[in-house]
Scaffold this active site. Structure first.
Site, PDB file in Angstrom:
ATOM      1  N   ASP A 166      17.176  -8.852   2.877  1.00  0.00           N
ATOM      2  CA  ASP A 166      15.902  -9.542   2.675  1.00  0.00           C
ATOM      3  C   ASP A 166      15.828 -10.721   3.630  1.00  0.00           C
ATOM      4  OD1 ASP A 166      13.888  -9.417  -0.078  1.00  0.00           O
ATOM      5  OD2 ASP A 166      13.648 -11.093   1.302  1.00  0.00           O
ATOM      6  N   ASP A 173      15.633  -9.281   9.136  1.00  0.00           N
ATOM      7  CA  ASP A 173      14.226  -8.944   9.371  1.00  0.00           C
ATOM      8  C   ASP A 173      14.154  -7.443   9.655  1.00  0.00           C
ATOM      9  OD1 ASP A 173      11.682  -8.508  10.386  1.00  0.00           O
ATOM     10  OD2 ASP A 173      11.764 -10.166  11.839  1.00  0.00           O
ATOM     11  N   TYR A 219      -3.490  -2.844   5.229  1.00  0.00           N
ATOM     12  CA  TYR A 219      -2.466  -2.431   4.263  1.00  0.00           C
ATOM     13  C   TYR A 219      -2.509  -0.925   4.035  1.00  0.00           C
ATOM     14  CZ  TYR A 219       0.348  -2.396   0.000  1.00  0.00           C
ATOM     15  OH  TYR A 219       1.315  -2.136  -0.941  1.00  0.00           O
TER      16      TYR A 219
END
Length: 255
Positions: free
Chosen positions: A36, A58, A163
């Protein structure tokens, strides 16, 4: 694919779906590498004990994710990296033309695509290369990849162009990736969650969240991260699940 004594890489593991999946797999006897951007992942790894390692990374970085994969391979020992549950991603909402008549920000759109789609491809390619080197398990498998899509891939709402497009791309990669990686005995699946109790959901007003919960046919509530984790474990252990996207949404169809 067995869970016990095998090692899994989980992205987006600091909270929500990823954290719940990590907890479930560790409870079933797995080792996990928790990946994370948030340093909260370190506290989760500490709480889960010696079966867990944290990796600040990342998902869009080749170097970061290669380091995470290498950590998982080393942790896995003779089994190597057995699977990936890729939960990292971002939500973005922006209309193509806002109320003042201004066009949507192009950089924001590109950021969403880069994280949700390019990031998924990055994780898949590096994990698959590592798993292809594994010795086959008793069932003949070398690994399993589980990506996180969204029902927005199918039922995108107003303002979700970025999205929805990013998650539709995740859906679109599932079958060709499964076909390609079949020669390496690696399965590829995707889960398309509906409206779930995650930090992303906390970003919308309570009234809107309640309306979404009421729109779910049954159970008439938001999904729980533990239910996503349950499905992830079932996918790992069921060798006939491959090349498919499973909606996990209580039957909701977004308007």
């Amino acid at each position: 694919m067995q869970v016990k004594d095998h090692t899994f890489l989980i992205t987006g593991a600091a909270s929500g779906l990823g954290a719940a999946t990590a907890e479930r797999l560790v409870a079933a006897g797995a080792n996990v590498v928790l990946c994370d951007m948030s340093d909260r992942v370190a506290s989760l790894a500490e709480r889960l004990g010696e079966q867990a390692k944290a990796c600040i990374a990342d998902i869009t970085s080749a170097d970061d994710m290669q380091q995470a994969v290498d950590t998982a391979v080393a942790m896995g020992g003779k089994h190597g990296l057995s699977g990936v549950v890729h939960c990292a991603g971002v939500v973005s909402v922006a209309k193509l033309v806002d109320r003042e008549g201004a066009p949507a920000d192009l950089d924001s759109y590109a950021r969403t695509i880069n994280i949700n789609l390019v990031g998924t491809f990055n994780v898949m390619r590096l994990a698959a290369a590592a798993m292809a080197k594994n010795q086959p398990s008793d069932s003949g498998e070398r690994g399993v990849i589980i990506n996180t899509a969204s029902i927005a891939a199918f039922d995108g709402q107003v303002g979700q162009c970025a999205y929805s497009a990013s998650k539709a791309g995740v859906v679109g990669m599932s079958l060709p990736a499964a076909r390609e990686l079949s020669r390496h005995a690696i399965r590829v699946m995707a889960i398309a969650p509906g409206v779930f109790e995650t930090p992303m959901m906390s970003e919308i007003p309570d009234e809107a969240a309640q309306a979404l919960a009421a729109a779910v046919p049954f159970p008439k509530r938001l999904g729980k991260p533990e239910e996503f984790a349950l499905l992830a474990e079932q996918i790992i252990t069921n060798p006939m699940l491959n090349g498919e996207v499973i909606r996990l949404d209580g039957g909701i169809r977004m308007q």
